[in-house]
Enzyme design. Structure first.
Site, PDB file in Angstrom:
ATOM      1  N   HIS A 156      10.596   6.044  -8.938  1.00 28.01           N
ATOM      2  CA  HIS A 156      10.616   4.940  -7.966  1.00 28.01           C
ATOM      3  C   HIS A 156      10.084   5.389  -6.601  1.00 28.01           C
ATOM      4  O   HIS A 156      10.469   4.835  -5.577  1.00 28.01           O
ATOM      5  CB  HIS A 156      12.026   4.363  -7.790  1.00 28.01           C
ATOM      6  CG  HIS A 156      12.729   4.068  -9.082  1.00 28.01           C
ATOM      7  ND1 HIS A 156      12.649   2.850  -9.718  1.00 28.01           N
ATOM      8  CD2 HIS A 156      13.499   4.853  -9.880  1.00 28.01           C
ATOM      9  CE1 HIS A 156      13.358   2.886 -10.843  1.00 28.01           C
ATOM     10  NE2 HIS A 156      13.875   4.095 -10.969  1.00 28.01           N
ATOM     11  N   SER A 277     -13.004   8.883  10.939  1.00 24.94           N
ATOM     12  CA  SER A 277     -13.048   7.499  11.383  1.00 24.94           C
ATOM     13  C   SER A 277     -14.011   7.404  12.558  1.00 24.94           C
ATOM     14  O   SER A 277     -14.141   8.352  13.327  1.00 24.94           O
ATOM     15  CB  SER A 277     -11.644   7.072  11.814  1.00 24.94           C
ATOM     16  OG  SER A 277     -11.730   6.019  12.754  1.00 24.94           O
ATOM     17  N   LYS A 283      -8.401  11.106  12.709  1.00 26.38           N
ATOM     18  CA  LYS A 283      -8.311  10.753  11.286  1.00 26.38           C
ATOM     19  C   LYS A 283      -9.087  11.684  10.363  1.00 26.38           C
ATOM     20  O   LYS A 283     -10.185  12.129  10.664  1.00 26.38           O
ATOM     21  CB  LYS A 283      -8.845   9.327  11.065  1.00 26.38           C
ATOM     22  CG  LYS A 283      -7.970   8.239  11.631  1.00 26.38           C
ATOM     23  CD  LYS A 283      -6.647   8.061  10.885  1.00 26.38           C
ATOM     24  CE  LYS A 283      -6.808   7.365   9.575  1.00 26.38           C
ATOM     25  NZ  LYS A 283      -6.997   5.933   9.672  1.00 26.38           N
ATOM     26  N   GLU A 290      -9.721   7.294  -2.709  1.00 25.79           N
ATOM     27  CA  GLU A 290      -9.613   5.834  -2.586  1.00 25.79           C
ATOM     28  C   GLU A 290     -10.729   5.133  -3.360  1.00 25.79           C
ATOM     29  O   GLU A 290     -10.508   4.126  -4.034  1.00 25.79           O
ATOM     30  CB  GLU A 290      -9.674   5.419  -1.117  1.00 25.79           C
ATOM     31  CG  GLU A 290      -8.434   5.838  -0.340  1.00 25.79           C
ATOM     32  CD  GLU A 290      -8.627   5.652   1.161  1.00 25.79           C
ATOM     33  OE1 GLU A 290      -9.029   4.558   1.590  1.00 25.79           O
ATOM     34  OE2 GLU A 290      -8.387   6.618   1.905  1.00 25.79           O
TER      35      GLU A 290
END
Ligand code: ARG
Length: 461
Positions: A156, A277, A283, A290
């Site tokens: 979970h 970024s 970043k 992704e």
């Protein structure tokens, strides 16, 4: 370029219709397989005396030359051709005239295209298998390195029990081994020759389908000529195997993305495998992971596409089936692209062992071990579970951990606690004791690694 089927027609095809109908844009990538299939067919026609041996030789030599010219860029594929089959036949006839026109004896584009796709996808399948093998080897290397790198295991997405990073990686190894197994299985049914099924009903010529099949490296022939030209199960199976493989890569990517976040910080990807970024200077983004996760969607789409195309078409060939290629080509391209960057991304990542260990120290992931300890002291598991739950509640209230409680504090909950408790709830001990087959203990992981190495060998045989 003149159509192969102009005989009964009085008008040329409307230009828009020609464009709509043509598959050359995407089937030209099968030119090698189309020519290889034709060379085998010419050999068979010659051997059977359907054309003379000299004619067969002339056809074969010129087809080989066409292939060499295409490879070298000396011959360009005509974008106006209807499909790759028409193009190759036209190129041959342009070179050797009437003899070239004999190649299509005892054959149809229906069995020809079925052969081409099988040959083409067989190569793509083998290439993906090679990439998967490299991924499996990399995972084995990493798992060996991290056989005792402690981290929390999750259910979970909540810290659950202590495991090692090696154990977690080996879970992915098992998935990818199954993917190789699935590809092997798919290859068996793919590697059957439809050549000689002709349009749908076979031929009146005395052909030798087994000979052609052997020349092309097929394991056998399709036993029913109607099925031979109508079957696209192998495309569905391959797309499905690719979809499952992408699902695995996507789950793995999801974890990598989580592990890269400041909230976890279990790993850091190499600069060469992350991006920045344009506005936020701090970043470092896991774009590859992704994108792999995102591209999984298009591969599923490719599978749904072919399943839907095939669901309602009567036997035998229908033009709908021309829609069988772009999806699976896209799926193969996508899988290959993903694997090409995924494996080196893993190989170059930095594993932040300390952070993993610190995370394991929080979250009471040794609570099961504390309960197990009470069981060894004679309490029933349910009772031990309840007592441990109360202790965890106490820790949460007082901001303590199971390791930092004193013996006296433990004794308030049960008189079964003795000083040896502290050995049992030590994180390294908790992992080391999970020696059940397939469990998290380093020695179990060693066995798993050995098993996987052997399994990989068997799968590659
Ligand atoms: N371009 C066609 C395809 O991809 C080749 C087979 C054409 N056969 C036919 N009878 N029109 O399916």
């Amino acid at each position: 370029m003149e159509k192969l089927w102009t005989g009964r027609f009085k008008k040329a095809l409307d230009a828009e219709v020609n464009d709509f109908n043509s598959s050359i844009r995407f089937d030209s990538r099968m030119y090698r397989q189309d020519i290889t299939g034709s060379i085998a067919h010419a050999s068979m026609l010659g051997k059977q005396g359907i054309i003379t041996p000299a004619e067969a030789e002339e056809i074969k030599e010129n087809l080989a030359q066409i292939l060499a010219d295409l490879d070298a860029g000396a011959l360009e594929i005509d974008p106006m051709a209807e499909d790759i089959h028409s193009f190759v036949e036209a190129a041959l006839t342009a070179r050797i005239g009437d003899t070239g026109k004999k190649l299509h004896t005892a054959r149809s584009r229906n069995d020809q295209v079925a052969v081409d796709i099988r040959l083409y996808l067989r190569d793509r399948l083998d290439a993906v298998k090679t990439q998967l093998t490299a991924l499996c080897r990399e995972l084995l290397r990493l798992a060996t390195e991290h056989r005792d790198t402690i981290m929390p295991g999750y259910t979970h997405l909540q810290r659950a029990q202590p495991i090692t990073f090696g154990h977690q990686l080996m879970a992915y190894e098992m998935m990818f081994l199954r993917d190789i197994d699935r590809l092997n299985d798919c290859r068996k049914r793919m590697n059957v020759s439809p050549l000689g099924s002709c349009a749908l009903a076979g031929t009146t010529f005395d052909t030798d389908r087994y000979y052609e099949a052997e020349l092309l490296g097929f394991d056998g022939i399709s036993e029913n000529s109607i099925d031979g030209v109508s079957d696209r199960d192998f495309i569905i199976e391959l797309s499905s195997a690719f979809s499952i493989l992408m699902m695995h890569l996507s789950r793995f990517s999801e974890e990598i993305i989580l592990w890269c976040s400041w909230e976890f910080k279990f790993i850091e990807l190499d600069d060469a495998y992350s991006t920045g970024s344009s506005i936020m200077p701090q970043k470092k983004n896991p774009d590859i992971a992704e994108l792999v996760r995102g591209k999984t969607g298009r591969v599923y789409g490719d599978l749904m596409g072919i399943l839907t195309v095939m669901k309602g078409i009567p036997l035998a060939y229908n033009k709908d089936m021309q829609e069988d290629k772009e999806g699976v080509f896209d799926a193969a391209d996508t899988v290959e692209q993903c694997l090409k960057v995924f494996t080196p991304m893993l190989a170059t990542m930095r594993v932040l062992k300390e952070n993993m260990k610190n995370a394991a120290a929080k979250g009471f992931i040794n609570a099961t071990d504390c309960a197990d300890y009470l069981v060894t002291k004679g309490l029933p598991f349910r009772t031990a579970y309840k007592i441990t739950g109360e202790i965890v509640g106490y820790c949460v209230e007082t901001g303590k951990t199971l390791e930092s409680l004193t013996q006296d504090e433990y004794l308030q909950f049960s008189d079964k606690f003795e000083p040896d408790l502290f050995g049992s709830i030590d994180m390294a001990v908790c992992v080391a004791k999970r020696t059940s087959a397939g469990g998290a203990a380093p020695q179990s992981v060693d066995k798993e690694i050995l098993w996987a190495e052997n399994r990989l060998k068997t799968l590659l045989d």
